[in-house]
Design a protein around this motif. Structure first.
Motif, PDB file in Angstrom:
ATOM      1  N   UNK A 103     -19.145  19.425  50.209  1.00 55.12           N
ATOM      2  CA  UNK A 103     -17.757  19.126  50.552  1.00 55.12           C
ATOM      3  C   UNK A 103     -17.221  18.191  49.477  1.00 55.12           C
ATOM      4  N   UNK A 104     -16.111  18.575  48.849  1.00 60.32           N
ATOM      5  CA  UNK A 104     -15.495  17.754  47.814  1.00 60.32           C
ATOM      6  C   UNK A 104     -14.251  17.101  48.408  1.00 60.32           C
ATOM      7  N   UNK A 105     -14.195  15.773  48.307  1.00 60.45           N
ATOM      8  CA  UNK A 105     -13.103  15.004  48.888  1.00 60.45           C
ATOM      9  C   UNK A 105     -12.507  14.083  47.822  1.00 60.45           C
ATOM     10  N   UNK A 106     -11.331  13.554  48.108  1.00 60.95           N
ATOM     11  CA  UNK A 106     -10.702  12.623  47.167  1.00 60.95           C
ATOM     12  C   UNK A 106     -11.217  11.203  47.341  1.00 60.95           C
ATOM     13  N   UNK A 107     -11.702  10.867  48.550  1.00 60.46           N
ATOM     14  CA  UNK A 107     -12.287   9.547  48.787  1.00 60.46           C
ATOM     15  C   UNK A 107     -13.231   9.637  49.983  1.00 60.46           C
ATOM     16  N   UNK A 108     -14.181   8.734  50.021  1.00 59.99           N
ATOM     17  CA  UNK A 108     -15.137   8.661  51.125  1.00 59.99           C
ATOM     18  C   UNK A 108     -14.696   7.568  52.095  1.00 59.99           C
ATOM     19  N   UNK A 109     -14.877   7.789  53.391  1.00 62.05           N
ATOM     20  CA  UNK A 109     -14.450   6.779  54.363  1.00 62.05           C
ATOM     21  C   UNK A 109     -15.307   5.511  54.271  1.00 62.05           C
ATOM     22  N   UNK A 110     -14.673   4.382  54.499  1.00 60.34           N
ATOM     23  CA  UNK A 110     -15.333   3.077  54.426  1.00 60.34           C
ATOM     24  C   UNK A 110     -15.121   2.311  55.728  1.00 60.34           C
ATOM     25  N   UNK A 111     -16.049   1.402  56.006  1.00 61.64           N
ATOM     26  CA  UNK A 111     -15.886   0.501  57.138  1.00 61.64           C
ATOM     27  C   UNK A 111     -14.946  -0.624  56.713  1.00 61.64           C
ATOM     28  N   UNK A 112     -14.644  -1.514  57.636  1.00 62.91           N
ATOM     29  CA  UNK A 112     -13.747  -2.627  57.318  1.00 62.91           C
ATOM     30  C   UNK A 112     -14.344  -3.580  56.282  1.00 62.91           C
ATOM     31  N   UNK A 113     -15.666  -3.562  56.113  1.00 67.99           N
ATOM     32  CA  UNK A 113     -16.298  -4.415  55.093  1.00 67.99           C
ATOM     33  C   UNK A 113     -16.623  -3.638  53.820  1.00 67.99           C
ATOM     34  N   UNK A 114     -16.131  -2.397  53.714  1.00 71.01           N
ATOM     35  CA  UNK A 114     -16.264  -1.625  52.486  1.00 71.01           C
ATOM     36  C   UNK A 114     -17.509  -0.776  52.371  1.00 71.01           C
ATOM     37  N   UNK A 115     -18.341  -0.744  53.410  1.00 74.80           N
ATOM     38  CA  UNK A 115     -19.538   0.097  53.355  1.00 74.80           C
ATOM     39  C   UNK A 115     -19.165   1.545  53.660  1.00 74.80           C
ATOM     40  N   UNK A 116     -19.929   2.451  53.110  1.00 74.27           N
ATOM     41  CA  UNK A 116     -19.731   3.870  53.375  1.00 74.27           C
ATOM     42  C   UNK A 116     -19.879   4.132  54.872  1.00 74.27           C
ATOM     43  N   UNK A 117     -18.943   4.850  55.458  1.00 73.02           N
ATOM     44  CA  UNK A 117     -18.943   5.109  56.899  1.00 73.02           C
ATOM     45  C   UNK A 117     -19.517   6.497  57.167  1.00 73.02           C
ATOM     46  N   UNK A 118     -20.836   6.554  57.293  1.00 69.74           N
ATOM     47  CA  UNK A 118     -21.487   7.847  57.517  1.00 69.74           C
ATOM     48  C   UNK A 118     -21.233   8.378  58.924  1.00 69.74           C
ATOM     49  N   UNK A 119     -20.975   7.507  59.870  1.00 72.85           N
ATOM     50  CA  UNK A 119     -20.635   7.969  61.222  1.00 72.85           C
ATOM     51  C   UNK A 119     -19.368   8.800  61.167  1.00 72.85           C
ATOM     52  N   UNK A 120     -18.368   8.325  60.455  1.00 74.18           N
ATOM     53  CA  UNK A 120     -17.113   9.077  60.309  1.00 74.18           C
ATOM     54  C   UNK A 120     -17.350  10.398  59.594  1.00 74.18           C
ATOM     55  N   UNK A 121     -18.200  10.393  58.566  1.00 74.06           N
ATOM     56  CA  UNK A 121     -18.501  11.636  57.850  1.00 74.06           C
ATOM     57  C   UNK A 121     -19.191  12.643  58.765  1.00 74.06           C
ATOM     58  N   UNK A 122     -20.174  12.177  59.537  1.00 72.55           N
ATOM     59  CA  UNK A 122     -20.873  13.100  60.447  1.00 72.55           C
ATOM     60  C   UNK A 122     -19.904  13.686  61.469  1.00 72.55           C
ATOM     61  N   UNK A 123     -19.003  12.851  61.986  1.00 71.22           N
ATOM     62  CA  UNK A 123     -18.020  13.353  62.952  1.00 71.22           C
ATOM     63  C   UNK A 123     -17.101  14.390  62.315  1.00 71.22           C
ATOM     64  N   UNK A 124     -16.710  14.147  61.085  1.00 71.02           N
ATOM     65  CA  UNK A 124     -15.783  15.051  60.403  1.00 71.02           C
ATOM     66  C   UNK A 124     -16.417  16.387  60.043  1.00 71.02           C
ATOM     67  N   UNK A 125     -17.680  16.368  59.643  1.00 70.29           N
ATOM     68  CA  UNK A 125     -18.310  17.585  59.117  1.00 70.29           C
ATOM     69  C   UNK A 125     -19.320  18.227  60.044  1.00 70.29           C
TER      70      UNK A 125
END
Length: 145
Positions: free
Chosen positions: A118-140
């Protein structure tokens, strides 16, 4: 630690028999050094083999087209998971799943090579700037009936 603020369910999961269960997966080497490999919830199971997302992310991070990569497991219809690469690209670059698989062929075991891109323009981040893999799993993660 006494527990998670206003979250007794997570506190019960994390504090058992006097131990704090962090959800981290690690190993000790022959010299006694501890290496943290992944979070248990981020480990991907492919045909009964464990895939540690950071290992695949490190390989993809060296691909000349990829600016940033996140690896997640997405469920397959019948059983198990597939390795899904969610990536951002450097400007003016293109990428195909075939190119990713070719690049990984000599760098990773075959079961660790992404089967979905999956190619995206940006990856989701948490409020502290960490990669939000929970959001990615929910999306994909497809809705499996």
């Amino acid at each position: 630690m006494r527990g998670y603020w206003n979250n007794p369910g997570e506190t019960t999961n994390a504090l058992r028999d006097g131990w704090l269960h962090t959800g981290d997966i690690g190993k000790l080497d022959e010299d006694g050094y501890l290496y943290l490999l992944d979070r248990k919830k981020d480990m991907i199971i492919v045909n009964a083999s464990n895939v540690y997302a950071p290992e695949v992310e490190e390989v993809l991070g060296k691909h000349p087209s990829i600016r940033e990569a996140a690896i997640i497991g997405t469920p397959l219809p019948n059983e198990g998971e597939e390795v899904t690469a969610v990536v951002t690209l450097h400007p003016e670059f293109e990428l195909t799943l075939e190119a990713v698989r070719h690049y990984c062929h000599d760098r990773l075991a075959s079961f660790k090579i992404p089967t979905r891109l999956e190619i995206v323009t940006s990856l989701p981040r948490t409020t502290v700037g960490k990669l939000n893999k929970t959001a990615l799993r929910q999306q994909y993660t497809p809705i499996l009936l």
